[in-house]
Design a protein around this motif. Structure first.
Motif, PDB file in Angstrom:
ATOM      1  N   VAL A   2      11.846   3.156   5.691  1.00 64.17           N
ATOM      2  CA  VAL A   2      13.165   3.706   5.356  1.00 64.17           C
ATOM      3  C   VAL A   2      13.284   3.829   3.843  1.00 64.17           C
ATOM      4  CG1 VAL A   2      15.655   3.439   5.615  1.00 64.17           C
ATOM      5  CG2 VAL A   2      14.131   2.556   7.390  1.00 64.17           C
ATOM      6  N   VAL A   3      13.563   5.036   3.367  1.00 62.81           N
ATOM      7  CA  VAL A   3      13.710   5.266   1.936  1.00 62.81           C
ATOM      8  C   VAL A   3      15.149   5.693   1.659  1.00 62.81           C
ATOM      9  CG1 VAL A   3      12.861   6.528  -0.078  1.00 62.81           C
ATOM     10  CG2 VAL A   3      11.309   6.029   1.832  1.00 62.81           C
ATOM     11  N   ASP A   4      15.922   4.794   1.055  1.00 64.03           N
ATOM     12  CA  ASP A   4      17.329   5.070   0.767  1.00 64.03           C
ATOM     13  C   ASP A   4      17.785   4.152  -0.350  1.00 64.03           C
ATOM     14  OD1 ASP A   4      20.367   5.107   1.101  1.00 64.03           O
ATOM     15  OD2 ASP A   4      19.764   6.466   2.707  1.00 64.03           O
ATOM     16  N   ASP A   5      18.615   4.671  -1.257  1.00 62.88           N
ATOM     17  CA  ASP A   5      19.050   3.821  -2.377  1.00 62.88           C
ATOM     18  C   ASP A   5      20.217   2.914  -2.009  1.00 62.88           C
ATOM     19  OD1 ASP A   5      20.539   6.191  -2.222  1.00 62.88           O
ATOM     20  OD2 ASP A   5      21.198   6.049  -4.302  1.00 62.88           O
ATOM     21  N   HIS A   6      20.731   3.027  -0.787  1.00 65.90           N
ATOM     22  CA  HIS A   6      21.823   2.144  -0.352  1.00 65.90           C
ATOM     23  C   HIS A   6      21.290   1.047   0.576  1.00 65.90           C
ATOM     24  CE1 HIS A   6      24.027   5.905  -1.393  1.00 65.90           C
ATOM     25  NE2 HIS A   6      24.784   5.015  -2.006  1.00 65.90           N
ATOM     26  N   PRO A   7      21.386  -0.228   0.150  1.00 62.51           N
ATOM     27  CA  PRO A   7      20.894  -1.333   0.990  1.00 62.51           C
ATOM     28  C   PRO A   7      21.517  -1.323   2.383  1.00 62.51           C
ATOM     29  CG  PRO A   7      21.549  -2.141  -1.180  1.00 62.51           C
ATOM     30  CD  PRO A   7      21.967  -0.707  -1.111  1.00 62.51           C
ATOM     31  N   VAL A   8      22.798  -0.919   2.468  1.00 62.41           N
ATOM     32  CA  VAL A   8      23.481  -0.937   3.763  1.00 62.41           C
ATOM     33  C   VAL A   8      22.824   0.049   4.741  1.00 62.41           C
ATOM     34  CG1 VAL A   8      25.248   0.793   3.127  1.00 62.41           C
ATOM     35  CG2 VAL A   8      25.773  -0.890   4.849  1.00 62.41           C
ATOM     36  N   VAL A  24       9.258   0.017  14.824  1.00 60.46           N
ATOM     37  CA  VAL A  24       9.347  -1.154  13.939  1.00 60.46           C
ATOM     38  C   VAL A  24       9.412  -0.686  12.490  1.00 60.46           C
ATOM     39  CG1 VAL A  24       8.173  -3.273  13.199  1.00 60.46           C
ATOM     40  CG2 VAL A  24       7.975  -2.504  15.575  1.00 60.46           C
ATOM     41  N   VAL A  25      10.394  -1.209  11.745  1.00 62.83           N
ATOM     42  CA  VAL A  25      10.490  -0.866  10.321  1.00 62.83           C
ATOM     43  C   VAL A  25       9.443  -1.683   9.554  1.00 62.83           C
ATOM     44  CG1 VAL A  25      11.976  -0.845   8.271  1.00 62.83           C
ATOM     45  CG2 VAL A  25      12.952  -0.314  10.516  1.00 62.83           C
ATOM     46  N   VAL A  26       8.447  -0.980   9.002  1.00 67.17           N
ATOM     47  CA  VAL A  26       7.339  -1.687   8.330  1.00 67.17           C
ATOM     48  C   VAL A  26       7.620  -1.921   6.842  1.00 67.17           C
ATOM     49  CG1 VAL A  26       5.541  -0.916   9.906  1.00 67.17           C
ATOM     50  CG2 VAL A  26       6.100   0.496   7.912  1.00 67.17           C
ATOM     51  N   GLY A  27       8.631  -1.216   6.308  1.00 66.53           N
ATOM     52  CA  GLY A  27       8.939  -1.396   4.896  1.00 66.53           C
ATOM     53  C   GLY A  27      10.069  -0.480   4.480  1.00 66.53           C
ATOM     54  N   ALA A  28      10.516  -0.653   3.241  1.00 65.02           N
ATOM     55  CA  ALA A  28      11.612   0.160   2.733  1.00 65.02           C
ATOM     56  C   ALA A  28      11.395   0.413   1.247  1.00 65.02           C
ATOM     57  CB  ALA A  28      12.942  -0.557   2.962  1.00 65.02           C
ATOM     58  N   ALA A  29      12.121   1.390   0.734  1.00 65.93           N
ATOM     59  CA  ALA A  29      12.074   1.689  -0.694  1.00 65.93           C
ATOM     60  C   ALA A  29      13.434   2.228  -1.103  1.00 65.93           C
ATOM     61  CB  ALA A  29      10.979   2.698  -1.002  1.00 65.93           C
ATOM     62  N   ARG A  38       4.529   2.649  -2.361  1.00 61.68           N
ATOM     63  CA  ARG A  38       4.370   1.716  -1.228  1.00 61.68           C
ATOM     64  C   ARG A  38       3.781   2.345   0.027  1.00 61.68           C
ATOM     65  NH1 ARG A  38      10.216  -1.352  -1.718  1.00 61.68           N
ATOM     66  NH2 ARG A  38       9.772  -2.405  -3.684  1.00 61.68           N
ATOM     67  N   ALA A  39       4.075   3.620   0.257  1.00 58.97           N
ATOM     68  CA  ALA A  39       3.691   4.255   1.527  1.00 58.97           C
ATOM     69  C   ALA A  39       2.192   4.173   1.850  1.00 58.97           C
ATOM     70  CB  ALA A  39       4.172   5.706   1.552  1.00 58.97           C
ATOM     71  N   PRO A  40       1.279   4.447   0.889  1.00 60.30           N
ATOM     72  CA  PRO A  40      -0.149   4.386   1.251  1.00 60.30           C
ATOM     73  C   PRO A  40      -0.577   3.011   1.762  1.00 60.30           C
ATOM     74  CG  PRO A  40       0.139   5.545  -0.825  1.00 60.30           C
ATOM     75  CD  PRO A  40       1.462   4.927  -0.489  1.00 60.30           C
ATOM     76  N   GLY A  41       0.008   1.939   1.224  1.00 61.73           N
ATOM     77  CA  GLY A  41      -0.334   0.578   1.668  1.00 61.73           C
ATOM     78  C   GLY A  41       0.292   0.245   3.012  1.00 61.73           C
ATOM     79  N   LEU A  42       1.512   0.752   3.242  1.00 66.77           N
ATOM     80  CA  LEU A  42       2.222   0.449   4.493  1.00 66.77           C
ATOM     81  C   LEU A  42       1.735   1.328   5.653  1.00 66.77           C
ATOM     82  CD1 LEU A  42       5.846   0.199   3.037  1.00 66.77           C
ATOM     83  CD2 LEU A  42       4.555  -1.696   4.018  1.00 66.77           C
ATOM     84  N   ARG A  43       1.211   2.501   5.321  1.00 68.34           N
ATOM     85  CA  ARG A  43       0.729   3.465   6.314  1.00 68.34           C
ATOM     86  C   ARG A  43       1.729   3.678   7.469  1.00 68.34           C
ATOM     87  NH1 ARG A  43      -4.114   5.222   6.134  1.00 68.34           N
ATOM     88  NH2 ARG A  43      -4.327   5.465   8.379  1.00 68.34           N
ATOM     89  N   PRO A  44       2.967   4.066   7.145  1.00 61.57           N
ATOM     90  CA  PRO A  44       3.941   4.283   8.227  1.00 61.57           C
ATOM     91  C   PRO A  44       3.604   5.544   9.026  1.00 61.57           C
ATOM     92  CG  PRO A  44       4.836   5.046   6.137  1.00 61.57           C
ATOM     93  CD  PRO A  44       3.514   4.401   5.825  1.00 61.57           C
ATOM     94  N   ASP A  45       3.979   5.529  10.312  1.00 62.95           N
ATOM     95  CA  ASP A  45       3.814   6.728  11.140  1.00 62.95           C
ATOM     96  C   ASP A  45       4.943   7.705  10.853  1.00 62.95           C
ATOM     97  OD1 ASP A  45       1.533   5.845  12.638  1.00 62.95           O
ATOM     98  OD2 ASP A  45       2.883   4.438  13.639  1.00 62.95           O
TER      99      ASP A  45
END
Length: 201
Positions: A2-8, A24-29, A38-45
């Motif tokens: 999930v890439v969004d500048d709002h934590p909520v 499953v949420v594998v990471g955020a930015a 971050r994306a290349p390391g997280l390899r999200p689908d």
């Protein structure tokens, strides 16, 4: 991811998907740059990408993800369905565009469809208006004139239209006057009525 500048929003999506074992949420930015790092390391689908990030435009992030994380499908996630950036992001290679007010079940269903290889756009968004292309051609309105008129029909003021389209207020006024002239209308209300009769709205 999930890439969004709002934590909520980031927390809200994680919460919505908590009951979905297949998602499953594998990471955020919180910014475009961080997402590309971050994306290349997280390899999200799949990447759920906010249209308006503080440091980069969504189309730039989409292009960067296609290079650095080519297996990821990107879905633009926005509160601004009529923003011209939505189409630009889709043109850059995004696989879909969803509005943030989508119900949880709709969001989950849409994300699953994207993962299956489908392209998904909320029908309330501008890119989904292909059905009235013929009516648009008949009216003689340009895409910009139509966009401004459509927002006026939603009750938006000229300053609000300027804000959501990224146009100057005077430019909005010019487009609106041109649309009125082409539709043979004396004012906004009449123009909206005529555009509606012509199958444009």
């Amino acid at each position: 991811m999930v890439v969004d500048d709002h934590p909520v929003v980031r927390d809200g999506v994680a919460l919505l998907l908590r009951g979905e074992p297949s998602l499953v949420v594998v990471g955020a930015a919180e910014s475009g740059r961080t997402a590309l790092e971050r994306a290349p390391g997280l390899r999200p689908d799949l990447v759920l990408l906010d249209l308006r990030l503080p440091d980069m435009l969504a189309p730039e992030v989409v292009a960067g993800l296609r290079t650095g994380c080519p297996q990821a499908k990107v879905v633009v996630f926005t509160a601004h369905g009529d923003h011209h950036g939505v189409q630009a992001a889709l043109d850059a290679g995004a696989h879909g565009a969803l509005l943030k007010d989508a119900a949880a079940t709709d969001l989950v269903a849409a994300l699953r469809r994207v993962l299956r290889g489908e392209r998904v756009s909320d029908p309330r968004m501008v890119p989904g208006t292909a059905g009235n292309q013929a009516a648009l051609a008949r009216s003689g309105l340009t895409r910009r004139e139509y966009e401004v008129l459509r927002l006026a029909a939603q009750g938006r003021t000229n300053p609000e239209i300027a804000e959501s389209t990224g146009l100057a207020r005077n430019t909005v006024k010019t487009y609106l006057q041109s649309a009125l002239h082409k539709l043979g209308a004396r004012n906004r209300v009449e123009a909206i009525g005529k555009a509606s009769e012509a199958g444009l709205l």
